[in-house]
Write a protein that holds these residues in place. Sequence first.
Motif, PDB file in Angstrom:
ATOM      1  N   GLY A 103       0.836  -1.189   0.000  1.00  0.00           N
ATOM      2  CA  GLY A 103       0.000   0.000   0.000  1.00  0.00           C
ATOM      3  C   GLY A 103       0.872   1.240   0.000  1.00  0.00           C
ATOM      4  O   GLY A 103       2.088   1.167  -0.205  1.00  0.00           O
ATOM      5  N   ARG A 104       0.257   2.394   0.248  1.00  0.00           N
ATOM      6  CA  ARG A 104       0.986   3.662   0.229  1.00  0.00           C
ATOM      7  C   ARG A 104       0.669   4.478   1.471  1.00  0.00           C
ATOM      8  O   ARG A 104      -0.454   4.492   1.953  1.00  0.00           O
ATOM      9  CB  ARG A 104       0.599   4.495  -0.992  1.00  0.00           C
ATOM     10  CG  ARG A 104       1.071   3.954  -2.312  1.00  0.00           C
ATOM     11  CD  ARG A 104       0.897   4.996  -3.411  1.00  0.00           C
ATOM     12  NE  ARG A 104      -0.489   5.398  -3.575  1.00  0.00           N
ATOM     13  CZ  ARG A 104      -1.349   4.815  -4.413  1.00  0.00           C
ATOM     14  NH1 ARG A 104      -0.956   3.795  -5.156  1.00  0.00           N
ATOM     15  NH2 ARG A 104      -2.590   5.260  -4.496  1.00  0.00           N
ATOM     16  N   LEU A 105       1.702   5.167   1.946  1.00  0.00           N
ATOM     17  CA  LEU A 105       1.520   6.192   2.971  1.00  0.00           C
ATOM     18  C   LEU A 105       1.707   7.554   2.329  1.00  0.00           C
ATOM     19  O   LEU A 105       2.552   7.731   1.446  1.00  0.00           O
ATOM     20  CB  LEU A 105       2.540   6.054   4.096  1.00  0.00           C
ATOM     21  CG  LEU A 105       2.443   4.861   5.025  1.00  0.00           C
ATOM     22  CD1 LEU A 105       3.285   3.716   4.507  1.00  0.00           C
ATOM     23  CD2 LEU A 105       2.889   5.240   6.428  1.00  0.00           C
ATOM     24  N   THR A 106       0.940   8.518   2.792  1.00  0.00           N
ATOM     25  CA  THR A 106       1.153   9.911   2.442  1.00  0.00           C
ATOM     26  C   THR A 106       1.964  10.543   3.570  1.00  0.00           C
ATOM     27  O   THR A 106       1.531  10.551   4.728  1.00  0.00           O
ATOM     28  CB  THR A 106      -0.183  10.651   2.297  1.00  0.00           C
ATOM     29  OG1 THR A 106      -0.945  10.039   1.254  1.00  0.00           O
ATOM     30  CG2 THR A 106       0.048  12.118   1.972  1.00  0.00           C
ATOM     31  N   VAL A 107       3.145  11.010   3.244  1.00  0.00           N
ATOM     32  CA  VAL A 107       3.997  11.632   4.250  1.00  0.00           C
ATOM     33  C   VAL A 107       3.562  13.089   4.383  1.00  0.00           C
ATOM     34  O   VAL A 107       3.778  13.898   3.486  1.00  0.00           O
ATOM     35  CB  VAL A 107       5.483  11.499   3.883  1.00  0.00           C
ATOM     36  CG1 VAL A 107       6.357  12.170   4.933  1.00  0.00           C
ATOM     37  CG2 VAL A 107       5.857  10.020   3.738  1.00  0.00           C
ATOM     38  N   GLU A 108       2.948  13.404   5.498  1.00  0.00           N
ATOM     39  CA  GLU A 108       2.356  14.724   5.697  1.00  0.00           C
ATOM     40  C   GLU A 108       3.349  15.746   6.241  1.00  0.00           C
ATOM     41  O   GLU A 108       3.165  16.947   6.050  1.00  0.00           O
ATOM     42  CB  GLU A 108       1.169  14.624   6.658  1.00  0.00           C
ATOM     43  CG  GLU A 108       0.049  13.724   6.182  1.00  0.00           C
ATOM     44  CD  GLU A 108      -1.155  13.793   7.099  1.00  0.00           C
ATOM     45  OE1 GLU A 108      -1.366  14.839   7.757  1.00  0.00           O
ATOM     46  OE2 GLU A 108      -1.896  12.804   7.160  1.00  0.00           O
ATOM     47  N   ASP A 109       4.355  15.274   6.963  1.00  0.00           N
ATOM     48  CA  ASP A 109       5.268  16.180   7.661  1.00  0.00           C
ATOM     49  C   ASP A 109       6.684  15.641   7.483  1.00  0.00           C
ATOM     50  O   ASP A 109       7.049  14.629   8.057  1.00  0.00           O
ATOM     51  CB  ASP A 109       4.883  16.233   9.140  1.00  0.00           C
ATOM     52  CG  ASP A 109       5.699  17.236   9.945  1.00  0.00           C
ATOM     53  OD1 ASP A 109       6.793  17.617   9.494  1.00  0.00           O
ATOM     54  OD2 ASP A 109       5.247  17.615  11.045  1.00  0.00           O
ATOM     55  N   THR A 168      10.769  11.173   9.254  1.00  0.00           N
ATOM     56  CA  THR A 168      10.157  11.226   7.926  1.00  0.00           C
ATOM     57  C   THR A 168      10.913  12.110   6.947  1.00  0.00           C
ATOM     58  O   THR A 168      10.555  12.168   5.765  1.00  0.00           O
ATOM     59  CB  THR A 168       8.705  11.744   8.034  1.00  0.00           C
ATOM     60  OG1 THR A 168       8.680  12.940   8.839  1.00  0.00           O
ATOM     61  CG2 THR A 168       7.795  10.702   8.659  1.00  0.00           C
ATOM     62  N   GLU A 169      11.961  12.786   7.388  1.00  0.00           N
ATOM     63  CA  GLU A 169      12.648  13.743   6.528  1.00  0.00           C
ATOM     64  C   GLU A 169      13.295  13.092   5.310  1.00  0.00           C
ATOM     65  O   GLU A 169      13.513  13.747   4.284  1.00  0.00           O
ATOM     66  CB  GLU A 169      13.697  14.512   7.329  1.00  0.00           C
ATOM     67  CG  GLU A 169      14.806  13.641   7.892  1.00  0.00           C
ATOM     68  CD  GLU A 169      15.739  14.396   8.829  1.00  0.00           C
ATOM     69  OE1 GLU A 169      15.465  15.588   9.104  1.00  0.00           O
ATOM     70  OE2 GLU A 169      16.726  13.797   9.277  1.00  0.00           O
ATOM     71  N   ALA A 179       7.210  12.010  -0.719  1.00  0.00           N
ATOM     72  CA  ALA A 179       5.856  12.432  -0.345  1.00  0.00           C
ATOM     73  C   ALA A 179       4.899  11.253  -0.297  1.00  0.00           C
ATOM     74  O   ALA A 179       3.947  11.228   0.495  1.00  0.00           O
ATOM     75  CB  ALA A 179       5.349  13.489  -1.312  1.00  0.00           C
ATOM     76  N   THR A 180       5.139  10.257  -1.151  1.00  0.00           N
ATOM     77  CA  THR A 180       4.364   9.022  -1.156  1.00  0.00           C
ATOM     78  C   THR A 180       5.310   7.866  -0.900  1.00  0.00           C
ATOM     79  O   THR A 180       6.287   7.680  -1.637  1.00  0.00           O
ATOM     80  CB  THR A 180       3.649   8.823  -2.502  1.00  0.00           C
ATOM     81  OG1 THR A 180       2.743   9.927  -2.720  1.00  0.00           O
ATOM     82  CG2 THR A 180       2.865   7.526  -2.519  1.00  0.00           C
ATOM     83  N   ASP A 238      -2.997   5.823   2.723  1.00  0.00           N
ATOM     84  CA  ASP A 238      -3.825   6.108   1.555  1.00  0.00           C
ATOM     85  C   ASP A 238      -4.676   4.863   1.323  1.00  0.00           C
ATOM     86  O   ASP A 238      -4.214   3.880   0.747  1.00  0.00           O
ATOM     87  CB  ASP A 238      -2.939   6.405   0.351  1.00  0.00           C
ATOM     88  CG  ASP A 238      -3.724   6.601  -0.925  1.00  0.00           C
ATOM     89  OD1 ASP A 238      -4.965   6.450  -0.910  1.00  0.00           O
ATOM     90  OD2 ASP A 238      -3.093   6.873  -1.967  1.00  0.00           O
ATOM     91  N   GLU A 239      -5.911   4.893   1.801  1.00  0.00           N
ATOM     92  CA  GLU A 239      -6.748   3.702   1.739  1.00  0.00           C
ATOM     93  C   GLU A 239      -7.136   3.310   0.319  1.00  0.00           C
ATOM     94  O   GLU A 239      -7.610   2.185   0.105  1.00  0.00           O
ATOM     95  CB  GLU A 239      -7.997   3.885   2.602  1.00  0.00           C
ATOM     96  CG  GLU A 239      -7.711   3.868   4.089  1.00  0.00           C
ATOM     97  CD  GLU A 239      -8.974   3.756   4.930  1.00  0.00           C
ATOM     98  OE1 GLU A 239     -10.082   3.669   4.355  1.00  0.00           O
ATOM     99  OE2 GLU A 239      -8.852   3.748   6.168  1.00  0.00           O
ATOM    100  N   THR A 240      -6.915   4.198  -0.659  1.00  0.00           N
ATOM    101  CA  THR A 240      -7.195   3.823  -2.047  1.00  0.00           C
ATOM    102  C   THR A 240      -6.131   2.886  -2.597  1.00  0.00           C
ATOM    103  O   THR A 240      -6.309   2.312  -3.673  1.00  0.00           O
ATOM    104  CB  THR A 240      -7.288   5.062  -2.954  1.00  0.00           C
ATOM    105  OG1 THR A 240      -5.995   5.671  -3.087  1.00  0.00           O
ATOM    106  CG2 THR A 240      -8.272   6.090  -2.398  1.00  0.00           C
ATOM    107  N   SER A 241      -5.032   2.712  -1.866  1.00  0.00           N
ATOM    108  CA  SER A 241      -3.905   1.932  -2.377  1.00  0.00           C
ATOM    109  C   SER A 241      -3.905   0.478  -1.913  1.00  0.00           C
ATOM    110  O   SER A 241      -3.035  -0.292  -2.306  1.00  0.00           O
ATOM    111  CB  SER A 241      -2.586   2.594  -1.952  1.00  0.00           C
ATOM    112  OG  SER A 241      -2.394   2.511  -0.551  1.00  0.00           O
ATOM    113  N   TYR A 242      -4.874   0.093  -1.063  1.00  0.00           N
ATOM    114  CA  TYR A 242      -4.934  -1.288  -0.585  1.00  0.00           C
ATOM    115  C   TYR A 242      -6.380  -1.650  -0.276  1.00  0.00           C
ATOM    116  O   TYR A 242      -7.258  -0.787  -0.254  1.00  0.00           O
ATOM    117  CB  TYR A 242      -4.032  -1.484   0.638  1.00  0.00           C
ATOM    118  CG  TYR A 242      -4.424  -0.686   1.863  1.00  0.00           C
ATOM    119  CD1 TYR A 242      -5.274  -1.206   2.836  1.00  0.00           C
ATOM    120  CD2 TYR A 242      -3.944   0.610   2.056  1.00  0.00           C
ATOM    121  CE1 TYR A 242      -5.641  -0.469   3.952  1.00  0.00           C
ATOM    122  CE2 TYR A 242      -4.297   1.344   3.181  1.00  0.00           C
ATOM    123  CZ  TYR A 242      -5.142   0.799   4.121  1.00  0.00           C
ATOM    124  OH  TYR A 242      -5.496   1.543   5.217  1.00  0.00           O
TER     125      TYR A 242
END
Length: 219
Positions: free
Chosen positions: A117-123, A129-130, A134-135, A160-164
């Motif tokens: 799946g995918r995570l959206t890195v918000e910060d 997370t640096e 971004a994805t 990102d729930e659209t990714s899994y």
Amino acid sequence: MSPRLLIYTRTTAYRHASIPAGVTALRELAAGSGCSADATEDPAAFEQDLSAYAAIIFLSTSGDVLTPAGREALRAHRSAGGGFIGVHAAACTEYDWPYYGELLGARFARHPAYQPGRLTVEDRAHPATEHLPATWEFTDEWYDFRASPRGAVRVLASADETSYEGGGMGADHPLVWCHENEGGPMFYTALGHADEAYADPDFRAHLLGGLRYVTGRAQ
């Protein structure tokens, strides 16, 4: 003197097979950042003064893992500014202790099948997370929580729930966050189900950033 860490891995419910790999990775990351790390599953380790430890790490703990005396020692450590990291099933721990829920920020509800799946890195202004894009493409269990912690914590990355398949929280689905409520710094990542995670360079750098944050070595 180098900071000391306490890695705690006791389970009284589901036990992750990845715990040994996680302990090894955390020991290596600690050593590489100038820290030393003790690992234990003995609740008696918490029935004492914890001030020697800069931070405590709950690595895929599950169920009730602390005695009443251990709970008070952990609370005292936090009140004195001690750091805390929760990894993966740390959110499946101490369900009947309200303080722990406040410490962690959210409680596990369920998860779909282990899958990519995918995570959206918000910060990306945080050491955990640096280094990430971004994805972030990853494979894990994509934990759902009983409620989103957003508003009470600093959200670093979300699912990102659209990714899994099988996500149950919708558009607001934090997976990684931190806060400095009630004492010292706290960092939580829902990732880390499988052995493979602890060999992944991005995930190892993610954990290292969490270590740097909770030990005050973020610069």
